[in-house]
Design a protein around this motif. Structure first.
Motif, short mmCIF file in Angstrom:
data_model
loop_
_atom_site.label_atom_id
_atom_site.label_comp_id
_atom_site.label_asym_id
_atom_site.label_seq_id
_atom_site.Cartn_x
_atom_site.Cartn_y
_atom_site.Cartn_z
N ASN A 186 -21.36 40.23 75.41
CA ASN A 186 -21.12 39.03 74.68
C ASN A 186 -19.72 38.18 75.13
O ASN A 186 -18.87 38.98 75.69
N ALA A 187 -19.79 36.97 75.03
CA ALA A 187 -18.65 36.20 75.17
C ALA A 187 -17.99 35.64 74.10
O ALA A 187 -18.70 35.00 73.37
N HIS A 188 -16.83 35.83 73.73
CA HIS A 188 -16.10 35.40 72.61
C HIS A 188 -15.42 34.23 72.90
O HIS A 188 -14.26 34.38 73.59
N VAL A 189 -15.75 32.99 72.64
CA VAL A 189 -15.20 31.69 72.99
C VAL A 189 -14.41 31.11 71.63
O VAL A 189 -14.93 31.16 70.69
N GLU A 190 -13.37 30.40 72.26
CA GLU A 190 -12.56 29.71 71.13
C GLU A 190 -12.51 28.31 71.53
O GLU A 190 -12.31 28.23 72.74
N LEU A 191 -12.78 27.56 70.79
CA LEU A 191 -12.63 26.02 70.86
C LEU A 191 -11.46 25.38 70.02
O LEU A 191 -11.57 25.43 68.83
N THR A 192 -10.62 24.52 70.48
CA THR A 192 -9.63 24.05 69.90
C THR A 192 -9.60 22.41 70.56
O THR A 192 -9.74 22.03 71.59
N PHE A 193 -9.54 21.51 69.29
CA PHE A 193 -9.74 20.29 69.68
C PHE A 193 -8.32 19.50 69.29
O PHE A 193 -7.85 19.69 68.34
N CYS A 194 -8.15 18.59 70.08
CA CYS A 194 -6.81 17.78 70.17
C CYS A 194 -7.34 16.26 70.21
O CYS A 194 -7.82 15.84 71.15
N ALA A 195 -6.84 15.60 69.06
CA ALA A 195 -7.19 14.01 69.09
C ALA A 195 -5.74 13.41 69.42
O ALA A 195 -4.51 14.17 68.81
N GLU A 196 -5.71 12.34 70.01
CA GLU A 196 -4.39 11.78 70.09
C GLU A 196 -3.67 11.41 68.82
O GLU A 196 -4.15 11.01 67.98
N GLY A 197 -2.26 11.81 68.83
CA GLY A 197 -1.65 11.50 67.38
C GLY A 197 -1.81 12.54 66.38
O GLY A 197 -1.18 12.38 65.35
N GLY A 198 -2.91 13.40 66.61
CA GLY A 198 -3.26 14.18 65.29
C GLY A 198 -2.82 15.82 65.80
O GLY A 198 -2.36 16.16 67.03
N GLN A 199 -3.04 16.70 64.72
CA GLN A 199 -2.48 18.05 65.00
C GLN A 199 -3.92 18.60 65.53
O GLN A 199 -4.99 18.38 65.14
N LEU A 243 -6.93 21.15 65.79
CA LEU A 243 -7.97 21.63 64.94
C LEU A 243 -8.36 22.73 65.46
O LEU A 243 -8.94 22.95 66.74
N GLY A 244 -8.39 23.90 64.85
CA GLY A 244 -8.92 25.15 65.22
C GLY A 244 -8.10 26.27 65.32
O GLY A 244 -6.93 26.16 64.97
N PRO A 245 -8.37 27.37 66.12
CA PRO A 245 -9.67 27.41 67.03
C PRO A 245 -10.81 27.79 66.15
O PRO A 245 -10.68 28.39 65.24
N PHE A 246 -12.17 27.25 66.83
CA PHE A 246 -13.43 27.64 66.08
C PHE A 246 -13.81 28.51 67.12
O PHE A 246 -14.04 28.55 68.25
N ARG A 247 -14.48 29.69 66.46
CA ARG A 247 -14.94 30.91 67.33
C ARG A 247 -16.36 30.85 67.29
O ARG A 247 -17.07 30.51 66.42
N LEU A 248 -16.92 31.13 68.46
CA LEU A 248 -18.17 31.36 68.79
C LEU A 248 -18.59 32.68 69.66
O LEU A 248 -17.74 33.14 70.33
N VAL A 249 -19.50 33.50 69.47
CA VAL A 249 -20.01 34.46 70.13
C VAL A 249 -21.21 34.13 70.75
O VAL A 249 -22.46 33.47 70.27
N ILE A 250 -21.13 34.00 72.28
CA ILE A 250 -22.44 33.91 73.02
C ILE A 250 -22.98 35.21 73.60
O ILE A 250 -22.19 35.72 74.44
N PRO A 251 -24.28 35.33 73.33
CA PRO A 251 -24.80 36.57 73.87
C PRO A 251 -24.84 36.58 75.32
O PRO A 251 -24.85 35.59 75.93
N PRO A 252 -25.22 37.78 75.92
CA PRO A 252 -25.09 37.79 77.58
C PRO A 252 -26.32 36.84 77.94
O PRO A 252 -27.33 36.93 77.61
N GLN A 253 -25.66 36.22 79.08
CA GLN A 253 -26.81 35.40 79.95
C GLN A 253 -27.70 34.46 78.84
O GLN A 253 -28.62 34.44 79.24
N ARG A 254 -26.90 33.91 78.10
CA ARG A 254 -27.51 32.94 77.05
C ARG A 254 -26.60 31.74 77.09
O ARG A 254 -25.39 31.84 77.31
N THR A 255 -27.39 30.74 76.49
CA THR A 255 -26.66 29.45 76.57
C THR A 255 -26.49 28.80 74.98
O THR A 255 -27.52 28.98 74.26
#
Length: 107
Positions: free
Chosen positions: A31-44, A46-58
């Motif tokens: 499993n891949a444990h992925v964190e996504l953090t969003f950054c907009a100009e002039g803003g704080q 957002l995140g991290p938002f967590r996803l788990v991606i199974p092996p060899q999957r999209t």
């Protein structure tokens, strides 16, 4: 454009827009444990938002669905920071690519 990430950070700074997707392909046998953090100009950030991606999957999450309505403006581009604990191929996909070729305007 695909970029390898694995036990590292990667930033997509091209200016993602609402409706855009990230294609995340876990090339590892675990499993891949992925964190996504969003950054907009002039803003704080957002995140991290967590996803788990199974092996060899999209997974291809639509970015604003992950953050609900927390994005500052639907017309404001933002960057995404991706962190993974396993090797993952990351490919940004603009929302306009979801439209079939026959429906795209060529004028």
């Amino acid at each position: 454009m695909s970029t390898m990430v694995g036990n590292w950070k990667m930033a997509i700074t091209d200016g993602c827009m609402p409706g855009d997707q990230l294609s995340l392909f876990n090339i590892s046998p675990c499993n891949a444990h992925v964190e996504l953090t969003f950054c907009a100009e002039g803003g704080q950030p957002l995140g991290p938002f967590r996803l788990v991606i199974p092996p060899q999957r999209t997974q291809s999450p639509i970015l604003e669905e992950l953050v609900d309505s927390d994005l500052p403006s639907p017309s404001l581009p933002y960057s995404v920071v991706v962190v993974s604990d396993a090797p993952v191929l990351v490919q940004p996909r603009p929302a306009s690519q979801d439209v079939p070729k026959a429906r795209r305007s060529t004028a």
